[in-house]
Scaffold this motif. Structure first.
Motif, PDB file in Angstrom:
ATOM      1  N   ALA A   1       0.872  -1.178   0.000  1.00  0.00           N
ATOM      2  CA  ALA A   1       0.000   0.000   0.000  1.00  0.00           C
ATOM      3  C   ALA A   1       0.908   1.227   0.000  1.00  0.00           C
ATOM      4  N   ALA A   2       0.702   2.118  -0.964  1.00  0.00           N
ATOM      5  CA  ALA A   2       1.578   3.276  -1.109  1.00  0.00           C
ATOM      6  C   ALA A   2       0.713   4.524  -1.327  1.00  0.00           C
ATOM      7  N   TYR A   3       1.279   5.554  -1.928  1.00  0.00           N
ATOM      8  CA  TYR A   3       0.537   6.784  -2.208  1.00  0.00           C
ATOM      9  C   TYR A   3       1.274   7.537  -3.300  1.00  0.00           C
ATOM     10  N   VAL A   4       0.583   8.442  -3.945  1.00  0.00           N
ATOM     11  CA  VAL A   4       1.195   9.272  -4.991  1.00  0.00           C
ATOM     12  C   VAL A   4       1.571  10.608  -4.369  1.00  0.00           C
TER      13      VAL A   4
ATOM     14  N   GLY B   1       3.277  17.786  -5.168  1.00  0.00           N
ATOM     15  CA  GLY B   1       4.098  18.970  -4.909  1.00  0.00           C
ATOM     16  C   GLY B   1       5.519  18.601  -4.517  1.00  0.00           C
ATOM     17  N   ALA B   2       5.971  19.183  -3.403  1.00  0.00           N
ATOM     18  CA  ALA B   2       7.349  18.984  -2.951  1.00  0.00           C
ATOM     19  C   ALA B   2       7.494  17.823  -1.973  1.00  0.00           C
ATOM     20  N   GLU B   3       6.445  16.991  -1.838  1.00  0.00           N
ATOM     21  CA  GLU B   3       6.580  15.783  -1.012  1.00  0.00           C
ATOM     22  C   GLU B   3       7.700  14.913  -1.568  1.00  0.00           C
ATOM     23  N   PRO B   4       8.383  14.137  -0.708  1.00  0.00           N
ATOM     24  CA  PRO B   4       9.345  13.164  -1.237  1.00  0.00           C
ATOM     25  C   PRO B   4       8.651  12.309  -2.302  1.00  0.00           C
ATOM     26  N   GLY B   5       9.248  12.276  -3.502  1.00  0.00           N
ATOM     27  CA  GLY B   5       8.571  11.695  -4.664  1.00  0.00           C
ATOM     28  C   GLY B   5       8.435  10.181  -4.603  1.00  0.00           C
ATOM     29  N   THR B   6       7.267   9.684  -5.010  1.00  0.00           N
ATOM     30  CA  THR B   6       7.019   8.236  -4.959  1.00  0.00           C
ATOM     31  C   THR B   6       6.822   7.585  -6.328  1.00  0.00           C
ATOM     32  N   LEU B   7       6.600   8.358  -7.393  1.00  0.00           N
ATOM     33  CA  LEU B   7       6.229   7.733  -8.671  1.00  0.00           C
ATOM     34  C   LEU B   7       7.279   6.765  -9.197  1.00  0.00           C
TER      35      LEU B   7
ATOM     36  N   VAL C   1       4.781  -6.507  -8.211  1.00  0.00           N
ATOM     37  CA  VAL C   1       4.154  -6.264  -6.909  1.00  0.00           C
ATOM     38  C   VAL C   1       2.779  -5.641  -7.146  1.00  0.00           C
ATOM     39  N   ARG C   2       1.792  -6.057  -6.370  1.00  0.00           N
ATOM     40  CA  ARG C   2       0.462  -5.429  -6.414  1.00  0.00           C
ATOM     41  C   ARG C   2       0.541  -4.167  -5.557  1.00  0.00           C
ATOM     42  N   VAL C   3       0.402  -3.023  -6.193  1.00  0.00           N
ATOM     43  CA  VAL C   3       0.530  -1.741  -5.501  1.00  0.00           C
ATOM     44  C   VAL C   3      -0.864  -1.140  -5.312  1.00  0.00           C
ATOM     45  N   LEU C   4      -1.236  -0.896  -4.066  1.00  0.00           N
ATOM     46  CA  LEU C   4      -2.517  -0.266  -3.741  1.00  0.00           C
ATOM     47  C   LEU C   4      -2.290   1.223  -3.495  1.00  0.00           C
ATOM     48  N   LEU C   5      -3.175   2.043  -4.055  1.00  0.00           N
ATOM     49  CA  LEU C   5      -3.082   3.486  -3.855  1.00  0.00           C
ATOM     50  C   LEU C   5      -4.379   4.013  -3.253  1.00  0.00           C
ATOM     51  N   PRO C   6      -4.288   5.046  -2.420  1.00  0.00           N
ATOM     52  CA  PRO C   6      -5.479   5.537  -1.713  1.00  0.00           C
ATOM     53  C   PRO C   6      -6.383   6.413  -2.569  1.00  0.00           C
ATOM     54  N   VAL C   7      -7.650   6.366  -2.210  1.00  0.00           N
ATOM     55  CA  VAL C   7      -8.682   7.243  -2.767  1.00  0.00           C
ATOM     56  C   VAL C   7      -9.312   7.943  -1.565  1.00  0.00           C
ATOM     57  N   LEU C   8      -9.197   9.261  -1.514  1.00  0.00           N
ATOM     58  CA  LEU C   8      -9.700  10.005  -0.364  1.00  0.00           C
ATOM     59  C   LEU C   8     -11.226  10.059  -0.388  1.00  0.00           C
ATOM     60  N   LEU C   9     -11.839   9.652   0.723  1.00  0.00           N
ATOM     61  CA  LEU C   9     -13.290   9.665   0.860  1.00  0.00           C
ATOM     62  C   LEU C   9     -13.745  10.973   1.525  1.00  0.00           C
ATOM     63  N   PRO C  10     -15.026  11.329   1.406  1.00  0.00           N
ATOM     64  CA  PRO C  10     -15.497  12.605   1.965  1.00  0.00           C
ATOM     65  C   PRO C  10     -15.238  12.765   3.461  1.00  0.00           C
TER      66      PRO C  10
ATOM     67  N   VAL D   1      -6.483  -2.461   2.533  1.00  0.00           N
ATOM     68  CA  VAL D   1      -5.135  -2.207   3.062  1.00  0.00           C
ATOM     69  C   VAL D   1      -4.689  -3.300   4.036  1.00  0.00           C
ATOM     70  N   THR D   2      -5.653  -4.011   4.642  1.00  0.00           N
ATOM     71  CA  THR D   2      -5.286  -5.021   5.634  1.00  0.00           C
ATOM     72  C   THR D   2      -4.593  -6.224   4.997  1.00  0.00           C
ATOM     73  N   GLY D   3      -4.631  -6.328   3.657  1.00  0.00           N
ATOM     74  CA  GLY D   3      -3.930  -7.415   2.983  1.00  0.00           C
ATOM     75  C   GLY D   3      -2.524  -7.059   2.536  1.00  0.00           C
ATOM     76  N   ALA D   4      -2.060  -5.857   2.878  1.00  0.00           N
ATOM     77  CA  ALA D   4      -0.735  -5.414   2.429  1.00  0.00           C
ATOM     78  C   ALA D   4       0.373  -6.000   3.294  1.00  0.00           C
ATOM     79  N   ASP D   5       1.494  -6.350   2.649  1.00  0.00           N
ATOM     80  CA  ASP D   5       2.685  -6.821   3.373  1.00  0.00           C
ATOM     81  C   ASP D   5       3.513  -5.645   3.890  1.00  0.00           C
ATOM     82  N   ALA D   6       3.389  -4.507   3.216  1.00  0.00           N
ATOM     83  CA  ALA D   6       4.097  -3.293   3.634  1.00  0.00           C
ATOM     84  C   ALA D   6       3.206  -2.106   3.321  1.00  0.00           C
ATOM     85  N   VAL D   7       3.270  -1.088   4.175  1.00  0.00           N
ATOM     86  CA  VAL D   7       2.498   0.137   3.977  1.00  0.00           C
ATOM     87  C   VAL D   7       3.470   1.313   3.988  1.00  0.00           C
TER      88      VAL D   7
END
Length: 208
Positions: free
Chosen positions: A55-58, A61-67, A78-87, A126-132
């Motif tokens: 489980a990762a994230y994109v 801006g100036a955040e440490p880059g993940t792409l 690797v199966r990469v999970l990315l977040p979707v922000l909910l209301p 996310v509970t199935g991730a080996d690393a977050v």
């Protein structure tokens, strides 16, 4: 909230402002170079080398880059999970299938986020991730992470706790964001490792 929490929160807000101000002054070239170095360092981590689902994230801006790291993990199979922000600031999840699988989504007045455009898997995915991989602004010598204050990842960590999940928790930061101490609440959980452009530091006291 405890008395400690009342005292700690303004400290967190001040520190967040200071750290974000430093990030926002970083030249674009430095951000790009740091992203390449972060990917190389992170890929050396045993926790990622043996992970089937991460489980990762994109970064924005100036955040440490993940792409670069997302692409390298995806290329490894690797199966990469990315977040979707909910209301309500909770996170749903989708699968990363390359940069073309991302859609730019604006959430109110916030910065637009890049989110996976495909199927939604539900917050429990996310509970199935080996690393977050966790976003953050700083980490201290105990492995305590200072988040951005939105609470989304507090929910993720609580969900992992309830599910009995013990994935490796890894935060990606710039070198200057590894501090002697950051304010922490009693419920905060330490991460297992921090990756910066210059290397990896593990926190063995973060029980797995």
């Amino acid at each position: 909230m405890s008395h400690l929490g009342h005292m700690g929160e303004p400290d967190k807000r001040t520190l967040r402002r200071e750290l974000l101000a430093v990030r926002n002054r970083l030249p674009a070239g430095d951000v790009r170079e740091a992203a390449a170095a972060l990917a190389a360092r992170a890929l050396e981590l045993d926790e990622l080398a043996h992970a089937r689902t991460v489980a990762a994230y994109v970064s924005v801006g100036a955040e440490p880059g993940t792409l670069a790291l997302l692409d390298a993990l995806h290329a490894r199979g690797v199966r990469v999970l990315l977040p979707v922000l909910l209301p309500d600031n909770d996170l749903d999840w989708g699968v990363y299938a390359g940069e073309g699988s991302l859609a730019r989504v604006r959430h109110g007045a916030r910065t637009a986020l890049l989110e996976p455009a495909g199927e939604r898997l539900g917050p429990d995915a996310v509970t199935g991730a080996d690393a977050v991989l966790l976003p953050g602004l700083a980490v201290d010598a105990r492995g305590m992470r200072l988040g951005r204050g939105g609470g989304s990842y507090d929910r993720v960590l609580a969900r992992l706790e309830r599910a009995g999940g013990r994935p490796a928790l890894v935060v990606l930061l710039y070198d200057t964001e590894v501090r002697a101490r950051v304010p922490a609440e009693p419920h905060d959980r330490p991460v297992h490792a921090v990756v910066t452009p210059s290397g990896v530091r593990r926190f063995p006291r973060a029980a797995r």
